[in-house]
Design an enzyme around this catalytic site. Sequence first.
Site, PDB file in Angstrom:
ATOM      1  N   LYS A 170     -53.254  13.544  27.090  1.00 51.65           N
ATOM      2  CA  LYS A 170     -51.984  13.569  27.826  1.00 51.65           C
ATOM      3  C   LYS A 170     -50.850  13.525  26.812  1.00 51.65           C
ATOM      4  O   LYS A 170     -50.523  12.483  26.262  1.00 51.65           O
ATOM      5  CB  LYS A 170     -51.838  12.358  28.760  1.00 51.65           C
ATOM      6  CG  LYS A 170     -50.610  12.518  29.660  1.00 51.65           C
ATOM      7  CD  LYS A 170     -50.102  11.228  30.235  1.00 51.65           C
ATOM      8  CE  LYS A 170     -49.053  10.566  29.397  1.00 51.65           C
ATOM      9  NZ  LYS A 170     -47.825  11.365  29.171  1.00 51.65           N
ATOM     10  N   GLU A 245     -51.091   2.844  17.977  1.00 53.74           N
ATOM     11  CA  GLU A 245     -50.164   3.216  16.899  1.00 53.74           C
ATOM     12  C   GLU A 245     -48.770   3.087  17.502  1.00 53.74           C
ATOM     13  O   GLU A 245     -48.359   3.943  18.277  1.00 53.74           O
ATOM     14  CB  GLU A 245     -50.423   4.657  16.446  1.00 53.74           C
ATOM     15  CG  GLU A 245     -51.845   4.943  15.988  1.00 53.74           C
ATOM     16  CD  GLU A 245     -52.176   4.295  14.656  1.00 53.74           C
ATOM     17  OE1 GLU A 245     -51.251   3.917  13.912  1.00 53.74           O
ATOM     18  OE2 GLU A 245     -53.375   4.144  14.363  1.00 53.74           O
ATOM     19  N   CYS A 279     -41.590   6.842  13.502  1.00 55.27           N
ATOM     20  CA  CYS A 279     -41.963   5.430  13.660  1.00 55.27           C
ATOM     21  C   CYS A 279     -41.928   4.697  12.327  1.00 55.27           C
ATOM     22  O   CYS A 279     -41.747   3.486  12.287  1.00 55.27           O
ATOM     23  CB  CYS A 279     -43.353   5.357  14.269  1.00 55.27           C
ATOM     24  SG  CYS A 279     -44.503   6.466  13.468  1.00 55.27           S
ATOM     25  N   GLU A 378     -36.079  -1.437  17.270  1.00 55.00           N
ATOM     26  CA  GLU A 378     -36.316  -0.073  16.827  1.00 55.00           C
ATOM     27  C   GLU A 378     -35.301   0.820  17.546  1.00 55.00           C
ATOM     28  O   GLU A 378     -35.315   0.924  18.774  1.00 55.00           O
ATOM     29  CB  GLU A 378     -37.742   0.343  17.196  1.00 55.00           C
ATOM     30  CG  GLU A 378     -38.098   1.708  16.676  1.00 55.00           C
ATOM     31  CD  GLU A 378     -39.483   2.157  17.102  1.00 55.00           C
ATOM     32  OE1 GLU A 378     -39.837   1.997  18.274  1.00 55.00           O
ATOM     33  OE2 GLU A 378     -40.212   2.682  16.247  1.00 55.00           O
TER      34      GLU A 378
END
Length: 478
Positions: A170, A245, A279, A378
């Site tokens: 997905k 992750e 990231c 973040e």
Amino acid sequence: MRDYTKFYIDGQWVDPIQPKTLDVINPANEEVAGKISMGTAADVDKAAKAARKAFATFSQTSLEERADLLERIIAEYQKRYGDMADAITEEMGAPASLSQRAQAAMGLAHTQTALAVLKSFKFVEDRGPTRLVKEPIGVCGLITPWNWPVNQIACKVAPALAVGCTMVLKPSEVAPFSGYIWTEILHAAGVPAGVFNLVNGDGPEVGAAISSHPEIDMVSFTGSTRAGIEVAKNAAPTVKRVAQELGGKSPNIILDDADFQSAVTGGVRSVMMNSGQSCNAPTRMLVPGARMDEVIQIAKAAAEATTVGDPKGNAQMGPVVSEVQFNKIQKLIQAGIDEGATLVAGGVGRPDGLDKGYFVKPTVFANVTNEMTIAKEEIFGPVVSILGYQSVDEAVDVGNDTEYGLAAYVSGTDTAKIREVASKLRAGQVSINGGGGDLMAPFGGYKMSGNGREWGDYGFHEFLETKAMLGYAPKAAE
Ligand SMILES: NC(=O)c1ccc[n+]([C@@H]2O[C@H](COP(=O)([O-])OP(=O)(O)OC[C@H]3O[C@@H](n4cnc5c(N)ncnc54)[C@H](O)[C@@H]3O)[C@@H](O)[C@H]2O)c1
């Protein structure tokens, strides 16, 4: 207008069980660029069952057969390379040059790496009378984000195929074009029916159905820490393996003896690349406090030299992916201003002359403290926070003072000092003096950045079970 409304299940392009579509927006002009179907748990069930059926035979294929399959995928990918790069620019706004040289390149490179690893991977190890065998874990659920879309798809699908797993993918519903082209590539390469399946949709419906499905043996998830936690919770009742992750807030420690011009400029450019949507971006720059003014001048020049504009043109930075991300980044830039950080470059609002599209100004804050929101959260946008330190120990402490632990960066000239600092940083990857580009090096995080390791041979282990066969080699008769 791309019509990508089919799913790929059991070797066929099929309609979703319940028709429902989602418009995909081009972030550079805010216009609809195509549409996909939004799946349901019933589509996932169909795909998981096809993958389960295919596992019986695909898990028994030889290393040579799977190497041959990867070679065919590489050949088809090479034919579609330009289409892949164009799709990525359209779906998430990466500049065409970045899509060509990095985004699309990573999809191909992970597949080539998986092929190289497969050729020498030790699936069998004998320890005295015991034989250890690495076997494919089974049906894998793969859930991926939008920021490096085909990179993340390839670094899961290629090793999973290499070891003999079957799968349901997905991709992100925000940037699903590259995943569709990837699927066309696999179909053209002749991946056996049921081995690879694509179901598009959102996280709460399709992502959750993948996470909880009893026929799915493991989930490899890349995305936000928030969603990663949801995946693990939904996976718990079926005791499947979950590789996560997740996010990052990576420190970039510049030691006093570093070449400041190059280290500060390089640090700012790394964050601006892909509009800050990586990231592992080095978003917290730690510099000797006494040299803050010098750093500010260099960082300001680097940020202001970053050209922003149409990703199909020559700009170094395109838009961010969506209105949601744009608004989130604006709020965080405002928080930096409100909490008293020094705005060195950029700020809220769109860059001059860009009234349409989710364009953000390349932004740098200095005199940031680690308690400020912009040092903690973040941002996933082109925003650098510069913090001053008084001692190297303090730099390490502040560098580690984050809930994340994906990447870290150190620069300087004293090799022993750099290595000491690198060894104290709690992160899955530490880059020394700009070192990078090793696709065989494991990629993954400590702490809330996750628990998996992708890429190269480490990436294979995510998709393998270990069987110990005791008494495999009986003792010779005396
Ligand atoms: N560590 C890494 O390797 C890595 C790499 C790239 C991006 N990221 C992280 O990804 C994030 C940005 O990507 P994003 O905005 O697409 O993340 P996201 O978490 O919103 O979405 C990622 C994927 O998860 C799905 N998802 C969302 N909620 C879900 C749920 N409850 N259950 C199952 N699936 C769900 C989404 O549909 C999408 O496919 C950032 O936090 C970034 O740091 C991490």
